[in-house]
Scaffold this motif. Structure first.
Motif, short mmCIF file in Angstrom:
data_model
loop_
_atom_site.label_atom_id
_atom_site.label_comp_id
_atom_site.label_asym_id
_atom_site.label_seq_id
_atom_site.Cartn_x
_atom_site.Cartn_y
_atom_site.Cartn_z
N ASP A 42 0.86 -1.33 -0.09
CA ASP A 42 0.01 -0.17 0.03
C ASP A 42 0.82 1.35 -0.24
N PRO A 43 1.29 1.80 -1.11
CA PRO A 43 2.00 2.87 -1.28
C PRO A 43 1.58 3.97 -0.43
N THR A 44 0.19 4.11 -0.28
CA THR A 44 -0.29 5.40 0.34
C THR A 44 -0.14 5.31 2.03
N ASN A 45 0.22 4.13 2.39
CA ASN A 45 0.72 3.92 3.86
C ASN A 45 1.26 5.33 4.42
N ALA A 46 2.32 5.66 3.70
CA ALA A 46 2.83 6.93 3.98
C ALA A 46 3.68 7.41 2.89
N THR A 47 3.50 8.76 2.56
CA THR A 47 4.27 9.27 1.15
C THR A 47 5.10 10.35 1.61
N ILE A 48 6.23 10.32 1.20
CA ILE A 48 7.22 11.40 1.35
C ILE A 48 7.52 12.19 0.28
N PHE A 49 7.45 13.57 0.23
CA PHE A 49 7.42 14.33 -0.94
C PHE A 49 8.75 15.17 -1.14
N ASP A 50 9.52 15.25 -2.34
CA ASP A 50 10.68 16.04 -2.35
C ASP A 50 10.23 17.61 -1.92
N ARG A 51 10.98 18.28 -0.95
CA ARG A 51 10.67 19.57 -0.59
C ARG A 51 10.68 20.69 -1.86
N ILE A 52 11.73 20.64 -2.77
CA ILE A 52 11.63 21.48 -3.83
C ILE A 52 10.59 21.11 -4.82
N TRP A 53 10.68 20.04 -5.08
CA TRP A 53 9.25 19.69 -5.98
C TRP A 53 8.00 20.06 -5.63
N LEU A 54 7.72 19.97 -4.29
CA LEU A 54 6.56 20.60 -3.72
C LEU A 54 6.30 21.97 -3.86
N MET A 55 7.51 22.74 -3.69
CA MET A 55 7.44 24.17 -3.86
C MET A 55 7.17 24.46 -5.43
N GLU A 56 7.74 23.88 -6.33
CA GLU A 56 7.68 24.02 -7.82
C GLU A 56 6.01 23.60 -8.12
N LEU A 57 5.54 22.73 -7.43
CA LEU A 57 4.23 22.30 -7.89
C LEU A 57 3.26 23.23 -7.27
N LEU A 58 3.37 23.62 -6.45
CA LEU A 58 2.47 24.84 -5.86
C LEU A 58 2.49 25.99 -6.62
N ALA A 59 3.80 26.34 -6.86
CA ALA A 59 3.87 27.80 -7.75
C ALA A 59 3.31 27.65 -9.18
N ASN A 60 3.45 26.43 -9.76
CA ASN A 60 2.85 26.27 -10.96
C ASN A 60 1.46 26.24 -10.79
N ALA A 61 0.64 25.96 -9.88
CA ALA A 61 -0.76 26.13 -9.56
C ALA A 61 -1.25 27.32 -9.19
N GLY A 62 -0.16 28.24 -9.00
CA GLY A 62 -0.50 29.58 -8.77
C GLY A 62 -0.80 29.60 -7.17
N LEU A 63 -0.08 28.80 -6.38
CA LEU A 63 -0.31 28.57 -5.09
C LEU A 63 1.20 29.22 -4.41
#
Length: 242
Positions: free
Chosen positions: A163-184
């Motif tokens: 179950d990959p959704t048991n715990a998911t850890i995201f790259d910090r820099i990727w998350l910042m870029e994802l939010l920025a691309n979404a206008g957040l």
């Protein structure tokens, strides 16, 4: 954990009007809903969704009768533990109008979504948030630069082969870029008390509030594993499946 005897706002420091239209993405068994029902200023409108049918049913039968302005719906998407029908879609649009939400909650949600699901639901958050709205969310983050074998398109770590959704850890820099691309943008980044545990991020649309960076995790090391589930969690609260 379910009561609010002080009647204080569940999330302090919110803008005026934040509790006008609350959307709880991943409302679970209604812990935050019940706490908000006991606030001195009860939300004018609260909508909760969750992919666990039994928990949604319990909230509909026990919380909505106490306050009809609090409603709950089943977000019928696949999850290996909580909604294990493989024919279901992995993600779906949020049942909320564009720009309607003044406060969106995703507490212990993005810590359990895959990279593709996260990309979808971040875009959905940007769609449903009011211009002055805020998303209160939690995240597990890591430094991808410490994992040179990862491809550019791989930005999440998973801890459970079944179950990959048991715990998911995201790259910090990727998350910042994802939010920025979404206008957040992030306007508050509260680091974890134990290194590697949940960050609390407050997220708003670009131009609303002062942006902040998500810093590196420098908390002390520790351990905080969740309880091990000994029964099928998808059956909880569903009598005909017990």
């Amino acid at each position: 954990m379910f009561d609010n005897p002080s009647r204080a706002p569940v999330f302090s420091g919110m803008l005026d009007g934040a509790y006008d239209n609350v959307f709880d993405f991943g409302s679970g068994c209604g812990r935050l809903a019940r706490q908000m029902m006991q606030q001195s200023a009860v939300p004018a409108k609260y909508r909760g969704i969750d992919l666990h049918e039994g928990m949604v049913r319990w909230c509909q039968e026990n919380l909505t009768p106490a306050n009809p302005d609090f409603t709950f719906a089943h977000h019928n998407v696949f999850n290996p533990g909580f909604n294990p029908d493989p024919s279901l879609p992995r993600f779906a649009p949020l049942p909320i109008e564009d720009g309607a939400v003044t406060l969106m909650i995703a507490w212990s949600v993005f810590t359990h979504t895959t990279q593709r699901q996260t990309e979808h639901y971040v875009r959905e958050a940007a769609r449903v948030l009011n211009d002055r709205g805020i998303l209160v969310s939690t995240w597990f983050l890591f430094e991808k630069r410490n994992f040179p074998m990862m491809q550019d398109f791989q930005n999440a770590l998973y801890i459970n082969e079944f179950d990959p959704t048991n715990a998911t850890i995201f790259d910090r820099i990727w998350l910042m870029e994802l939010l920025a691309n979404a206008g957040l943008q992030v306007t508050l980044a509260k680091p974890p008390g134990i290194r590697g545990f949940q960050w609390e991020l407050h997220i708003r649309k670009k131009g609303q509030g002062a942006p902040v960076e998500i810093g590196e995790d420098l908390a002390p090391y520790g351990k905080k594993p969740p309880p091990v589930v000994t029964r099928d969690p998808s059956k909880i609260g569903i009598p005909d499946r017990e």
